[in-house]
Design a protein around this motif. Structure first.
Motif, PDB file in Angstrom:
ATOM      1  N   GLU A 207     -95.914 -46.765 -58.834  1.00 10.31           N
ATOM      2  CA  GLU A 207     -97.096 -47.478 -58.367  1.00 10.31           C
ATOM      3  C   GLU A 207     -97.151 -48.764 -58.237  1.00 10.31           C
ATOM      4  OE1 GLU A 207     -98.385 -43.879 -61.005  1.00 10.31           O
ATOM      5  OE2 GLU A 207     -96.829 -45.537 -61.075  1.00 10.31           O
TER       6      GLU A 207
ATOM      7  N   SER B 209     -99.422 -54.200 -48.818  1.00  3.12           N
ATOM      8  CA  SER B 209     -98.624 -53.155 -49.806  1.00  3.12           C
ATOM      9  C   SER B 209     -98.902 -51.743 -49.633  1.00  3.12           C
ATOM     10  CB  SER B 209     -99.122 -53.922 -51.254  1.00  3.12           C
ATOM     11  OG  SER B 209    -100.496 -53.638 -51.593  1.00  3.12           O
ATOM     12  N   TRP B 210    -100.317 -51.579 -49.261  1.00  2.00           N
ATOM     13  CA  TRP B 210    -100.539 -50.198 -49.475  1.00  2.00           C
ATOM     14  C   TRP B 210    -100.032 -49.371 -48.075  1.00  2.00           C
ATOM     15  CZ3 TRP B 210    -103.025 -48.990 -44.724  1.00  2.00           C
ATOM     16  CH2 TRP B 210    -103.469 -50.083 -44.008  1.00  2.00           C
ATOM     17  N   SER B 211     -99.450 -50.207 -47.227  1.00  2.00           N
ATOM     18  CA  SER B 211     -98.609 -49.621 -46.087  1.00  2.00           C
ATOM     19  C   SER B 211     -97.269 -49.084 -46.061  1.00  2.00           C
ATOM     20  CB  SER B 211     -98.847 -50.539 -44.872  1.00  2.00           C
ATOM     21  OG  SER B 211     -99.976 -50.873 -44.290  1.00  2.00           O
TER      22      SER B 211
ATOM     23  N   PRO C  59     -95.568 -47.513 -49.330  1.00  2.00           N
ATOM     24  CA  PRO C  59     -95.538 -46.923 -50.769  1.00  2.00           C
ATOM     25  C   PRO C  59     -94.264 -46.639 -51.202  1.00  2.00           C
ATOM     26  CG  PRO C  59     -96.597 -45.302 -49.198  1.00  2.00           C
ATOM     27  CD  PRO C  59     -96.335 -46.702 -48.675  1.00  2.00           C
TER      28      PRO C  59
ATOM     29  N   ALA D 163     -99.775 -44.168 -53.234  1.00  2.00           N
ATOM     30  CA  ALA D 163    -100.325 -45.245 -52.232  1.00  2.00           C
ATOM     31  C   ALA D 163    -102.069 -45.079 -51.970  1.00  2.00           C
ATOM     32  CB  ALA D 163     -99.912 -45.048 -50.644  1.00  2.00           C
ATOM     33  N   GLN D 164    -102.437 -44.044 -52.462  1.00  2.00           N
ATOM     34  CA  GLN D 164    -103.765 -43.874 -52.610  1.00  2.00           C
ATOM     35  C   GLN D 164    -104.302 -44.564 -53.771  1.00  2.00           C
ATOM     36  OE1 GLN D 164    -106.628 -41.415 -52.206  1.00  2.00           O
ATOM     37  NE2 GLN D 164    -107.432 -42.217 -53.700  1.00  2.00           N
TER      38      GLN D 164
ATOM     39  N   ARG E 274    -103.198 -47.214 -55.131  1.00  2.00           N
ATOM     40  CA  ARG E 274    -102.840 -48.483 -54.664  1.00  2.00           C
ATOM     41  C   ARG E 274    -104.100 -49.045 -53.876  1.00  2.00           C
ATOM     42  NH1 ARG E 274     -98.416 -48.127 -52.578  1.00  2.00           N
ATOM     43  NH2 ARG E 274     -97.082 -48.752 -54.586  1.00  2.00           N
ATOM     44  N   SER E 275    -104.303 -48.288 -52.972  1.00  2.00           N
ATOM     45  CA  SER E 275    -105.536 -48.707 -51.931  1.00  2.00           C
ATOM     46  C   SER E 275    -106.642 -48.810 -52.556  1.00  2.00           C
ATOM     47  CB  SER E 275    -105.526 -47.870 -50.916  1.00  2.00           C
ATOM     48  OG  SER E 275    -105.548 -46.618 -50.802  1.00  2.00           O
TER      49      SER E 275
ATOM     50  N   GLU F 235    -106.980 -51.866 -54.669  1.00  2.00           N
ATOM     51  CA  GLU F 235    -107.390 -52.853 -54.136  1.00  2.00           C
ATOM     52  C   GLU F 235    -108.800 -53.120 -53.634  1.00  2.00           C
ATOM     53  OE1 GLU F 235    -104.142 -53.178 -51.190  1.00  2.00           O
ATOM     54  OE2 GLU F 235    -102.787 -53.580 -52.665  1.00  2.00           O
TER      55      GLU F 235
ATOM     56  N   PRO G  22    -104.366 -42.359 -48.237  1.00  2.00           N
ATOM     57  CA  PRO G  22    -103.525 -43.344 -48.436  1.00  2.00           C
ATOM     58  C   PRO G  22    -103.301 -44.014 -46.828  1.00  2.00           C
ATOM     59  CG  PRO G  22    -101.969 -41.057 -48.217  1.00  2.00           C
ATOM     60  CD  PRO G  22    -103.761 -40.969 -48.568  1.00  2.00           C
TER      61      PRO G  22
END
Length: 635
Positions: free
Chosen positions: A123, A418-420, A422, A496-497, A499-500, A503, A614
């Motif tokens: 994460e 950052s989400w781009s 992972p 990544a999911q 994370r996004s 945000e 993601p």
């Protein structure tokens, strides 16, 4: 007679060399197709210099179409290989699917990040396998120093200026060495609080830095790092990663906003789906790089377990030096199998030594077994890179010259979020973009569960061994152009999911601010967290009561600071009716939806609508209502 069809999967060190050699060997007598997610070959050993602002990104990329004559480039990621039908199925960059038939297939898909079952790493950490990750790290480090310089709280300043790198192999050592120089130069322009300076930590469970190299070179690298102020801790790693920092295996908690994962690599999972004999995740081949029992199938680079004829009973390590040589031998043997070249040759090698660039004029090298340090090692290292690069030599040399006489430009370009990038991806060479093609889930291809499950077995390299380079970095799937496997994350799965979603949640009604690092920008706006301006798709509306949420966003995401707002339009499930007392459900839609602008009508996505995936990002807010007075002055 029709020309034979040769398909090469991946354009890393092994794949690129195979394509280039085959182009020369066949001289137009064969159809050569190269399948790769990007249109360039990445010279991965110089990637730390991109992250540190020494080189511009395009300097380390070499155009495939310009340098590979008589080779057809197909952009895409391999999904499935039908060995009996001799066909390869792939997906293009815009989601279109295709099939390539072949008479000879060369697998050179490279390697991917090696994950370990450590809580929070998937994460909160970022890898260093591709160009997008290097660009993200440069922006992120620059941002942290600038925010630290403006911070009033000494504790927050220290946390932002602490950078933790896990893995003291070639990549991790170079990232820490260049990173310390980069941040030290930056704080000269943005002084920190009195007595503070950027702190880089290099962790590894190994007993020494660069355990793959000679002890003299390892001691040289260790000495240079410590002289620069890098906190080198051997026998120590990360036990847990949290939003506020990392817990080390010795029990210490280090507050930080940056965790760089350079632990190692494992072979690309594509080869596992073939059902052929494997050796620690790599496809077993004979000394001619041919798969036994499959005369049409060859493998080289990180995905191939190639017998080491110099050390019977062992296999060649996953390094760029071996991958580059694998490619040449594989091409010659493929041509020979088609009657287009000479006799087949087994793969034999001679160790040429290793080089490690420590930034500035410092390096550690042992060309042809002669240990060097200091300025001579620096000259040999840069000379080796210029000789090994298949292009851009003049541009790279010019950037080195400019860096020696001019200060570096420490600016945030904001190109990669950052989400781009992972950590748990099988395609680090591709940054995720909003509105990209939906990825389909396939067993054990990607995702934290699949990656960790694979990495806890014998496959891949161990923590702290970040296998070496030709003296440089391994030809990795984490390098653009080194692999061609798809990053298969279904909507709503993967870290990544998460994370996004975290945000995006910063502005949700009733949802407090969610801390997450490495963050793209500090939260702005009203209490409760605000979406950042310019966050790849625009800015959420701020300060509006009863306002309208962003439209066309997966998951019906509300605009920042709004209460009881209007659900997003154009979502599966239909558009709600407007201005109806009591809320009339939308007509002709399954289940309907509540009316808009009604108190307490919290938008909910239909049951059959997946949560944001993601590949989705915040989008612009489109206002169709009449702004009220409270919205005036918003920017």
């Amino acid at each position: 007679m029709s020309r034979p069809r040769i398909v090469i999967v991946g354009a890393g060190f092994a794949g690129y060399r195979t394509a280039r050699t085959l182009s020369r060997e066949t001289r137009g007598r064969a159809h050569i197709t190269l399948l790769n997610p990007t249109d360039y070959f990445l010279y991965l050993p110089l990637l730390p210099q991109v992250a540190a602002g020494v080189l511009e990104p395009r300097r380390v990329t070499v155009s495939l179409s310009d340098t590979l004559p008589n080779v057809r480039l197909v952009l895409g990621e391999a999904d499935r290989i039908d060995l009996d039908g001799r066909t390869l199925h792939y997906t293009g960059p815009e989601g279109d699917e295709g099939t390539l038939a072949y008479d000879r297939l060369v697998l050179a898909a490279g390697s991917v990040n090696k994950l370990l079952p450590i809580p929070g790493v998937a994460e909160y950490a970022h890898g260093f396998r591709g160009l997008p990750e290097a660009l993200y790290l440069r922006d992120h480090v620059t941002r942290q120093v600038e925010l630290a310089a403006a911070a009033d709280d000494p504790k927050a300043c220290a946390a932002r200026c602490t950078f933790v790198v896990v893995g003291a192999g070639y990549t991790g050592t170079e990232v820490a060495a260049h990173g310390q120089m980069f941040t030290d130069a930056q704080v000269r322009k943005h002084p920190l609080r009195q007595g503070m300076r950027p702190r880089w930590m290099l962790l590894d469970v190994a007993p020494r830095v660069l355990p793959e190299m000679d002890e003299k070179l390892s001691a040289t690298a260790d000495r240079v790092l410590r002289q620069r102020g890098v906190d080198v801790r051997m026998g120590t790693s990360v036990k847990e990663a949290t939003p506020d920092g990392v817990v080390l295996t010795d029990g210490e908690f280090v507050e930080t906003r940056t965790l760089v994962w350079c632990v190692g690599v494992r072979p690309d999972p594509l080869v596992e789906s073939l059902g052929l004999p494997m050796e620690k995740g790599r496809l077993l081949v004979d000394p001619h790089l041919q798969v036994p029992g499959r005369p049409e199938l060859f493998a080289c680079g990180d995905v191939a377990a190639v017998p080491d004829l110099e050390k019977p009973g062992s296999y060649t390590p996953m390094t760029a030096q071996h991958a580059w040589r694998h490619g040449k031998v594989a091409a010659e043997n493929v041509a020979a199998s088609l009657g287009l070249g000479g006799a087949r040759k087994p793969y034999r090698h001679r160790d040429l030594g290793f080089v490690v660039d420590l930034g500035g004029a410092k390096a550690a090298a042992n060309p042809l077994g002669v240990p060097l340090s200091g300025v001579p090692a620096g000259a040999v290292t840069r000379g080796y890179h210029l000789a090994a690069m298949p292009g851009n030599r003049v541009r790279v040399a010019a950037d080195w010259l400019l860096d020696a006489v001019l200060p570096r430009q420490a600016v945030q370009l904001g190109l990669v979020r950052s989400w781009s990038v992972p950590l748990d991806t099988s395609s680090p060479e591709l940054a995720r973009v909003p509105g990209g093609p939906e990825r389909r889930q396939e067993s054990a291809r990607s995702g934290p569960g699949a990656a960790i499950a694979a990495d806890t077995h014998d496959g891949g390299t161990g923590a702290g061994s970040s296998p070496g380079r030709a003296g440089e970095e391994e030809p990795a799937k984490g390098q653009p152009g080194s692999g061609a496997t798809r990053n298969q994350h279904p909507p709503g799965s993967g870290t990544a999911q998460r994370r996004s979603e975290e945000e995006l949640a910063k502005g949700r009604p009733g949802g407090g601010p969610t801390r997450h690092w490495p963050t793209d920008e500090p939260a702005k706006g009203p209490v409760g967290g605000g979406a950042t301006k310019g966050h790849l798709g625009g800015e959420h509306a701020k300060g509006r009561s009863g306002g309208e949420p962003a439209k066309n966003q997966p998951g019906d995401e509300s605009a920042e600071g709004q209460s009881g707002g209007e659900p997003a339009r154009n979502q599966p499930g239909g558009e709600p009716a407007r201005s109806q007392p009591g809320g009339e459900p939308a007509r002709s839609q399954p289940g309907g939806e509540p009316a808009r602008n009604q108190p307490g009508s919290t938008p909910q996505p239909p049951a059959d609508q997946p949560p944001p995936g993601p590949d989705t990002a915040p989008g612009p807010v489109k206002r169709s209502d009449v702004p009220d007075d409270s919205a005036k002055g918003d920017s």
